[in-house]
Write an enzyme that holds these catalytic residues in place. Structure first.
Site, PDB file in Angstrom:
ATOM      1  N   GLU A  62       0.571  -1.530   0.005  1.00  0.00           N
ATOM      2  CA  GLU A  62       0.352  -0.260  -0.297  1.00  0.00           C
ATOM      3  C   GLU A  62       0.887   1.266   0.085  1.00  0.00           C
ATOM      4  O   GLU A  62       0.573   2.084  -0.602  1.00  0.00           O
ATOM      5  CB  GLU A  62      -0.684   0.576   0.780  1.00  0.00           C
ATOM      6  CG  GLU A  62      -2.212  -1.552   0.647  1.00  0.00           C
ATOM      7  CD  GLU A  62      -1.831  -2.584   1.587  1.00  0.00           C
ATOM      8  OE1 GLU A  62      -0.635  -2.386   1.779  1.00  0.00           O
ATOM      9  OE2 GLU A  62      -2.659  -3.296   1.595  1.00  0.00           O
ATOM     10  N   HIS A 130     -10.618  -4.773   9.774  1.00  0.00           N
ATOM     11  CA  HIS A 130     -11.026  -4.875   9.056  1.00  0.00           C
ATOM     12  C   HIS A 130     -13.016  -4.356   9.079  1.00  0.00           C
ATOM     13  O   HIS A 130     -13.903  -4.341   8.127  1.00  0.00           O
ATOM     14  CB  HIS A 130     -11.548  -6.627   8.463  1.00  0.00           C
ATOM     15  CG  HIS A 130     -10.449  -6.188   8.326  1.00  0.00           C
ATOM     16  ND1 HIS A 130      -9.733  -7.386   8.552  1.00  0.00           N
ATOM     17  CD2 HIS A 130     -10.324  -6.828   6.917  1.00  0.00           C
ATOM     18  CE1 HIS A 130      -8.323  -7.770   8.176  1.00  0.00           C
ATOM     19  NE2 HIS A 130      -8.957  -7.623   6.834  1.00  0.00           N
TER      20      HIS A 130
HETATM   21  C1  LIG Z   1      -2.360  -4.041   4.417  1.00  0.00           C
HETATM   22  C2  LIG Z   1      -3.200  -5.056   3.786  1.00  0.00           C
HETATM   23  N1  LIG Z   1      -3.272  -5.230   2.838  1.00  0.00           N
HETATM   24  C3  LIG Z   1      -4.697  -5.643   2.066  1.00  0.00           C
HETATM   25  C4  LIG Z   1      -5.177  -6.873   3.076  1.00  0.00           C
HETATM   26  C5  LIG Z   1      -6.196  -7.957   2.676  1.00  0.00           C
HETATM   27  N2  LIG Z   1      -6.242  -8.894   2.305  1.00  0.00           N
HETATM   28  C6  LIG Z   1      -6.423 -10.351   3.200  1.00  0.00           C
HETATM   29  S1  LIG Z   1      -5.746 -11.263   3.161  1.00  0.00           S
HETATM   30  C7  LIG Z   1      -4.719 -10.580   1.479  1.00  0.00           C
HETATM   31  C8  LIG Z   1      -3.808 -12.305   1.056  1.00  0.00           C
HETATM   32  C9  LIG Z   1      -2.635 -12.460   1.813  1.00  0.00           C
HETATM   33  O1  LIG Z   1      -2.447 -12.982   0.752  1.00  0.00           O
HETATM   34  P1  LIG Z   1      -0.551 -13.833   1.523  1.00  0.00           P
HETATM   35  O2  LIG Z   1       0.180 -13.453   2.533  1.00  0.00           O
HETATM   36  O3  LIG Z   1      -0.217 -14.722   0.825  1.00  0.00           O
HETATM   37  O4  LIG Z   1      -1.660 -14.461   2.489  1.00  0.00           O
HETATM   38  P2  LIG Z   1      -2.696 -15.901   2.185  1.00  0.00           P
HETATM   39  O5  LIG Z   1      -4.017 -15.143   2.576  1.00  0.00           O
HETATM   40  O6  LIG Z   1      -2.859 -16.358   0.519  1.00  0.00           O
HETATM   41  O7  LIG Z   1      -2.573 -17.011   3.148  1.00  0.00           O
HETATM   42  C10 LIG Z   1      -5.281  -9.862   1.251  1.00  0.00           C
HETATM   43  C11 LIG Z   1      -4.696  -8.563   0.611  1.00  0.00           C
HETATM   44  C12 LIG Z   1      -5.033  -6.766   4.126  1.00  0.00           C
HETATM   45  N3  LIG Z   1      -5.415  -7.474   5.257  1.00  0.00           N
HETATM   46  N4  LIG Z   1      -4.062  -6.524   5.121  1.00  0.00           N
END
Ligand SMILES: Cc1ncc(C[n+]2csc(CCOP(=O)(O)OP(=O)(O)O)c2C)c(N)n1
Ligand SMILES: [Mg+2]
Lengths: 340, 318
Positions: A62, A130
């Site tokens: 971000e 959230h």
């Molecule tokens: C700072 C932030 N940006 C976006 C999100 C929304 N979000 C939640 S999970 C996720 C994907 C995360 O991917 P990864 O780190 O690969 O973990 P996974 O979900 O695959 O376990 C996103 C974009 C968030 N929770 N926090």
């Protein structure tokens, strides 16, 4: 005329603006993915088909992509940047608060920074990280306009104005008002859809609207709280209490004239906000009314707000936390009983 | 590595407990009985169980928006976890946290941090505390592939490296951050390559092989414990369920999903155990016990009272 949900109206606004001006582009996480969701709440769904080069899907970075949006705006691009939940704005807060909000001013007015920031807000059973209503954090940040559309009609008209504005504008969209469908639909949603005219329209930033006319008490509320205020007004009307509901639609700039005229008529005011009371939008509105319109008042100002705690997860706690129709009605009855 | 049968069966039990817990939760959620939103762990069980089995009492983990597997692997009480998911007062966070903030510091689990990348500095700070207080513990930081694109990842690894902190960064690379494939958001082929920028060991292994995960974790955890500094462990795995809630995961190609299901860790470990001569009946028995345990947890949760509304106002300051 077609009836559109808020998510659909926002999508239409983005599409029309991208057609009108090739400098407009979208940047954010999980947008433009085939089989994906079109951002967290479907707003940009399918836009990549028409604009494959102007829907830019980012890494989860971000701070980086907010600054990138700013840099690109200095060369004439007009980014629409989104976060999946308003809470993640904090991750980009240096770029937003120190750079985006200030660059024009610091340049002595020489630079233009036409950036739109889209951020979903609202309490929806997701707990402390959230849910947050982010408006107060931006209200005290000079240099960014703030819009808060509560209906599909306003969403489209205000977003189009935001894209055309040469200043940074943040649009807060409420998760329970989107009307998103399918797997992205939201329990507890309220119907905020509108008839959208065929012909193009915009809504000026800074103009509020009277949602319901009344004579006894002015109730000021935005987003989901505006809908709750209208419901409260409906119930109170049966008791013979006449509420005027004002939806400011923009917090910066703010339509003080509309508020003044209403208070002149009613002499009483209740401000409803979904965020915690301390330092909230209600505090700002109440202070200005007290400073500039006190002569009209025949009763103390009342605020209905969330308590000064983070958002709890449990539905039993969230119900207590988020201002309810009952709490709005109680506040209205209180200002009436306290009238001089 | 030679591991005695009891320990192998304990690995199996924990992986099955996570899988069955998640399947039950998914069902309760889809039925509309369970509130909130959920991010589930099906398919990644070997990561949590392998890594957490390498830890000792006093070691601490940070976890993410997808915490249920890590919590179970650390030995948290599934009754309290289930109650938390239902928002009850008996939950591990008294109903204040929910799915995305589960944790129990007694068990070494910092309440989950649902801001992607948000937990990485926190784990690093735990490592700093262990070092400053001369305690012989290790902090393990779980994260997804997506989190390694946050600035906090790079800032934290650099500081852990210059200060030689006892932290093991565990990246569960399930190839997607929400709907976005890793290949769209990074150019490195292996996330472990990023460790070289901070001069710490970075290794990539099969994250669906619980024994491999266990033995390599043990190595890195003990290395950190001995004062030899941080490391990055990349575990290749796959999420065989949606990202969250009712996500049908249409962005995952069918072929890829099919292959992933063939390669999922419990199926693989079951085959291995049977090849060692452990009977299917033994494994079935374990599964049956786990299912009973889960039903008890559901009952406990649903019979538990909600917090009272005024509890909202408690716990803000000490
Ligand atoms: C700072 C932030 N940006 C976006 C999100 C929304 N979000 C939640 S999970 C996720 C994907 C995360 O991917 P990864 O780190 O690969 O973990 P996974 O979900 O695959 O376990 C996103 C974009 C968030 N929770 N926090
Ligand atoms: Mg991932």
């Amino acid at each position: 005329m077609a009836r559109l949900t808020v998510a659909e109206a926002l999508r239409q606004a983005i599409k029309e603006e991208m057609r009108r001006d090739e400098n407009v582009y979208c940047i954010g996480e999980d947008i433009g993915i085939p089989g994906g969701w079109g951002g967290a709440f479907t707003v940009t769904l399918g836009l990549e088909k028409e604009f494959p080069d102007r829907i830019i899907n980012t890494p989860i970075s971000e701070a980086g992509f907010f600054g990138i949006a700013l840099g690109s705006s200095l060369k004439g691009l007009r980014p629409i940047v989104d976060v999946q939940y308003g809470d993640f704005l904090f991750c980009a807060m240096d770029q937003i608060a120190n750079q985006i909000a200030k660059l024009r001013y610091m340049s002595g007015g020489k630079l233009k920074t036409p950036i739109v920031i889209r951020a979903p807000v609202g309490f929806t059973g997701r707990g402390a990280q959230h849910s947050q209503m982010m408006e107060p954090f931006f209200l005290c940040l000079p240099g960014i306009k703030i819009i808060t559309p509560a209906t599909a009609y306003d969403s489209k008209g205000l977003l189009k104005s935001a894209v055309r504005d040469d200043n940074p504008v943040i649009i807060f969209e409420h998760k329970l008002l989107y009307g998103a469908k399918g797997a992205r639909s939201e329990a507890g949603s309220i119907d905020a859809s509108s008839e959208i005219p065929e012909e193009e329209y915009t809504i000026p930033i800074g103009k509020g609207i009277i949602r319901r006319e009344g004579t006894d008490v002015t109730v000021i509320a935005t987003l989901l709280m505006m809908h709750k205020a209208c419901e409260a007004a409906e119930i109170l009307a049966r008791e013979g209490i006449s509420i005027e509901v004002i939806d400011p639609r923009s917090l910066v700039p703010f339509d003080w004239e509309l508020v003044r005229k209403s208070i002149e008529k009613t002499g009483r005011v209740v401000i409803v906000e979904e965020s915690p009371r301390r330092g909230g939008i209600g505090a700002e509105i109440a202070a200005t009314i007290a400073e500039e319109m006190i002569d009209f008042l025949i009763a103390p100002i009342k605020r209905v707000a969330a308590p000064d705690t983070p958002a709890p997860f449990s539905p039993a706690l969230e119900k207590f936390y988020v201002p309810s129709i009952e709490k709005i009605m109680t506040a209205v009855r209180e200002v009436i009983s306290l009238s001089s | 590595m030679d591991i005695e049968t009891d320990k192998l069966l304990e690995f199996y039990r924990k992986m099955v407990l996570i899988r069955e817990f998640e399947e039950r939760v998914k069902f309760l959620f889809l039925e509309g009985i369970m509130p909130g939103t959920i991010h589930q762990y099906q398919g990644q069980e070997a990561c949590a169980v392998g890594v957490c089995s390498a830890l000792k009492k006093g070691d601490v983990i940070t976890t993410t928006h997808r915490p249920h597997g890590h919590c179970i692997a650390m030995g948290m009480d599934i009754k309290e976890m289930m109650a938390e998911l239902f928002g009850r007062i008996t939950g591990c966070c008294r109903g204040k946290g929910g799915s995305m903030h589960m944790g129990d510091i007694e068990k070494g689990v910092v309440p989950a941090i649902a801001i992607v990348g948000g937990g990485i500095p926190v784990a690093t700070g735990l490592g700093l505390a262990f070092k400053m207080k001369k305690q012989n513990y290790v902090a393990v930081c779980f994260m997804g592939d997506g989190a390694t694109n946050e600035g906090t990842f790079h800032e934290s690894l650099n500081m852990a490296s210059i200060w030689n902190l006892p932290v093991v960064y565990v990246v569960e690379n399930n190839f997607y951050g929400a709907s976005t494939h890793v290949s769209l958001v990074m150019k490195v082929e292996r996330i472990s390559e990023r460790a070289s920028a901070y001069r710490m060991p970075g290794i990539t292994i099969d994250g669906n092989d619980v024994l491999e995960v266990y033995s390599r974790s043990l190595e890195l955890v003990e290395r950190a414990r001995a004062g030899n500094g941080p490391a990055l462990l990349e575990l290749l795995t796959y999420r065989i369920t949606g990202h969250s809630r009712r996500d049908p995961a249409l962005y995952q190609p069918q072929e890829e999903k099919k292959k992933a299901i063939e390669n999922e860790p419990i199926k693989r470990f079951t085959k291995y155990l049977i090849s060692l001569g452990i009977s299917e009946a033994t494994l079935e028995q374990i599964k049956d016990k786990v299912r009973i345990e889960i039903e008890e947890a559901v009952k406990f949760a649903m019979d538990s009272p909600y917090p009272s509304p005024e509890d909202t106002l408690k716990d803000i300051f000490v």
